[in-house]
Scaffold this active site. Structure first.
Site, PDB file in Angstrom:
ATOM      1  N   PRO A 198       0.792  -1.226   0.000  1.00 52.66           N
ATOM      2  CA  PRO A 198       0.000   0.000   0.000  1.00 52.66           C
ATOM      3  C   PRO A 198       0.829   1.284   0.000  1.00 52.66           C
ATOM      4  CG  PRO A 198      -0.094  -1.096   2.142  1.00 52.66           C
ATOM      5  CD  PRO A 198       0.557  -2.056   1.184  1.00 52.66           C
ATOM      6  N   ASN A 199       0.319   2.234  -0.732  1.00 53.97           N
ATOM      7  CA  ASN A 199       0.880   3.596  -0.841  1.00 53.97           C
ATOM      8  C   ASN A 199       2.166   3.678  -1.658  1.00 53.97           C
ATOM      9  OD1 ASN A 199      -1.139   4.953   0.791  1.00 53.97           O
ATOM     10  ND2 ASN A 199      -0.281   3.820   2.510  1.00 53.97           N
ATOM     11  N   ARG A 202       4.882  10.960  -2.450  1.00 59.09           N
ATOM     12  CA  ARG A 202       4.835  10.652  -1.016  1.00 59.09           C
ATOM     13  C   ARG A 202       6.211  10.852  -0.354  1.00 59.09           C
ATOM     14  NH1 ARG A 202       4.593   4.472   1.172  1.00 59.09           N
ATOM     15  NH2 ARG A 202       4.287   4.994   3.350  1.00 59.09           N
ATOM     16  N   TYR A 223      11.520   8.601   0.807  1.00 64.76           N
ATOM     17  CA  TYR A 223      11.467   7.559  -0.235  1.00 64.76           C
ATOM     18  C   TYR A 223      12.135   7.960  -1.553  1.00 64.76           C
ATOM     19  CZ  TYR A 223       8.145   5.561   3.053  1.00 64.76           C
ATOM     20  OH  TYR A 223       7.558   5.037   4.185  1.00 64.76           O
ATOM     21  N   ASN A 254       7.751  -5.710  -1.226  1.00 64.28           N
ATOM     22  CA  ASN A 254       7.761  -4.634  -0.241  1.00 64.28           C
ATOM     23  C   ASN A 254       6.334  -4.568   0.296  1.00 64.28           C
ATOM     24  OD1 ASN A 254       7.748  -2.326   1.270  1.00 64.28           O
ATOM     25  ND2 ASN A 254       8.869  -1.085  -0.222  1.00 64.28           N
ATOM     26  N   ALA A 310       3.313  -0.855   4.721  1.00 65.03           N
ATOM     27  CA  ALA A 310       2.779  -0.808   6.096  1.00 65.03           C
ATOM     28  C   ALA A 310       2.312  -2.181   6.582  1.00 65.03           C
ATOM     29  CB  ALA A 310       1.639   0.195   6.167  1.00 65.03           C
ATOM     30  N   GLU A 317      12.379  -9.571   1.126  1.00 68.49           N
ATOM     31  CA  GLU A 317      11.620  -8.380   1.545  1.00 68.49           C
ATOM     32  C   GLU A 317      12.482  -7.133   1.357  1.00 68.49           C
ATOM     33  OE1 GLU A 317       9.171  -8.706   5.050  1.00 68.49           O
ATOM     34  OE2 GLU A 317       9.902  -6.787   5.811  1.00 68.49           O
ATOM     35  N   HIS A 335      12.626  -2.848   1.865  1.00 67.78           N
ATOM     36  CA  HIS A 335      12.103  -1.566   2.322  1.00 67.78           C
ATOM     37  C   HIS A 335      13.004  -0.480   1.769  1.00 67.78           C
ATOM     38  CE1 HIS A 335       9.204  -3.393   4.957  1.00 67.78           C
ATOM     39  NE2 HIS A 335      10.152  -4.233   5.326  1.00 67.78           N
ATOM     40  N   ARG A 338      13.472   4.553  12.025  1.00 68.36           N
ATOM     41  CA  ARG A 338      12.252   5.372  12.013  1.00 68.36           C
ATOM     42  C   ARG A 338      11.426   5.108  13.286  1.00 68.36           C
ATOM     43  NH1 ARG A 338       9.444   4.823   6.356  1.00 68.36           N
ATOM     44  NH2 ARG A 338       8.311   6.618   7.205  1.00 68.36           N
TER      45      ARG A 338
HETATM   46  C1  DQA Z   1       8.295   0.944   3.594  1.00 70.36           C
HETATM   47  C2  DQA Z   1       8.414   1.193   5.105  1.00 70.36           C
HETATM   48  C3  DQA Z   1       7.077   1.028   5.792  1.00 70.36           C
HETATM   49  O1  DQA Z   1       7.203   1.265   7.194  1.00 70.36           O
HETATM   50  C4  DQA Z   1       6.069   2.004   5.240  1.00 70.36           C
HETATM   51  O2  DQA Z   1       4.796   1.819   5.826  1.00 70.36           O
HETATM   52  C5  DQA Z   1       5.988   1.977   3.747  1.00 70.36           C
HETATM   53  C6  DQA Z   1       7.213   1.811   2.973  1.00 70.36           C
HETATM   54  C7  DQA Z   1       9.609   1.222   2.852  1.00 70.36           C
HETATM   55  O3  DQA Z   1       9.714   0.805   1.704  1.00 70.36           O
HETATM   56  O4  DQA Z   1      10.503   1.867   3.397  1.00 70.36           O
HETATM   57  O5  DQA Z   1       4.937   2.185   3.178  1.00 70.36           O
HETATM   58  O6  DQA Z   1       7.987  -0.424   3.394  1.00 70.36           O
END
Ligand code: DQA
Length: 164
Positions: free
Chosen positions: A9-10, A17, A22, A73, A76, A97, A99, A106
């Site tokens: 998500p997102n 964003r 990012y 990835n 959240a 995985e 990130h 963080r």
């Molecule tokens: C994320 C880190 C997560 O905590 C966050 O909610 C994201 C992106 C990252 O790629 O750094 O949406 O997975």
């Protein structure tokens, strides 16, 4: 060798964003770069992004029999989703995985990833380059697994030969 890249998500909002966290690149550009690199190292890749937990679970399940590995990835959902963790565990495909940010530097709630424990490896904090490191890691894992399979096949064929 074929891999599925799953974005949670997102991540469709990358570029807009929190660019200080990012970076400025859009997801589409990141995917183009991943595809290019994957081709160079002999990996075929497909992409999937969803903001819905169940859709991500469905996609992981669909990978079974269709893909050799997964790069994910979970965004959240990494911090909350038992369902995504169980799906990764159920298909039992080598999964990396990623990130983009360093989740450990963080907020506290980002320090724990529920999904990480069922993945072969985790890459965090390298920006979009993390996906490229994941590609290389996955190719390495798949190459080693193929070598083991091949060695087992040869051993079985030798055992099947009549003893002199
Ligand atoms: C994320 C880190 C997560 O905590 C966050 O909610 C994201 C992106 C990252 O790629 O750094 O949406 O997975």
């Amino acid at each position: 060798m074929k891999a599925m890249v799953i974005q949670g998500p997102n991540l469709n909002m990358l570029g807009i964003r929190d660019p200080r966290i990012y970076g400025p690149a859009k997801l589409e550009t990141i995917h183009q770069n991943i595809k290019q690199h994957a081709e160079q190292i002999g990996l075929e890749v497909d992409f999937f992004q969803s903001n819905f937990e169940g859709e991500i679970v469905d996609k992981i399940q669909e990978c079974l029999g269709q893909y050799d590995g997964i790069i994910i990835n979970p965004a959240a959902y990494s911090h909350t989703s038992v369902a995504i963790r169980d799906a990764i565990s159920a298909v039992n495909l080598p999964t990396i995985e990623v990130h983009i940010s360093n989740i450990h530097s963080r907020e506290d709630f980002r320090h724990k990833s529920l999904t990480a424990a069922v993945c072969a490896g985790v890459i965090a904090g390298f920006g979009p380059m993390g996906y490229h490191l994941a590609l290389q890691g996955l190719v390495q894992i798949l190459t080693e697994l193929n070598a083991i399979k091949e060695a087992r096949k040869q051993a079985a064929a030798q055992n099947a030969q009549p003893q002199q």
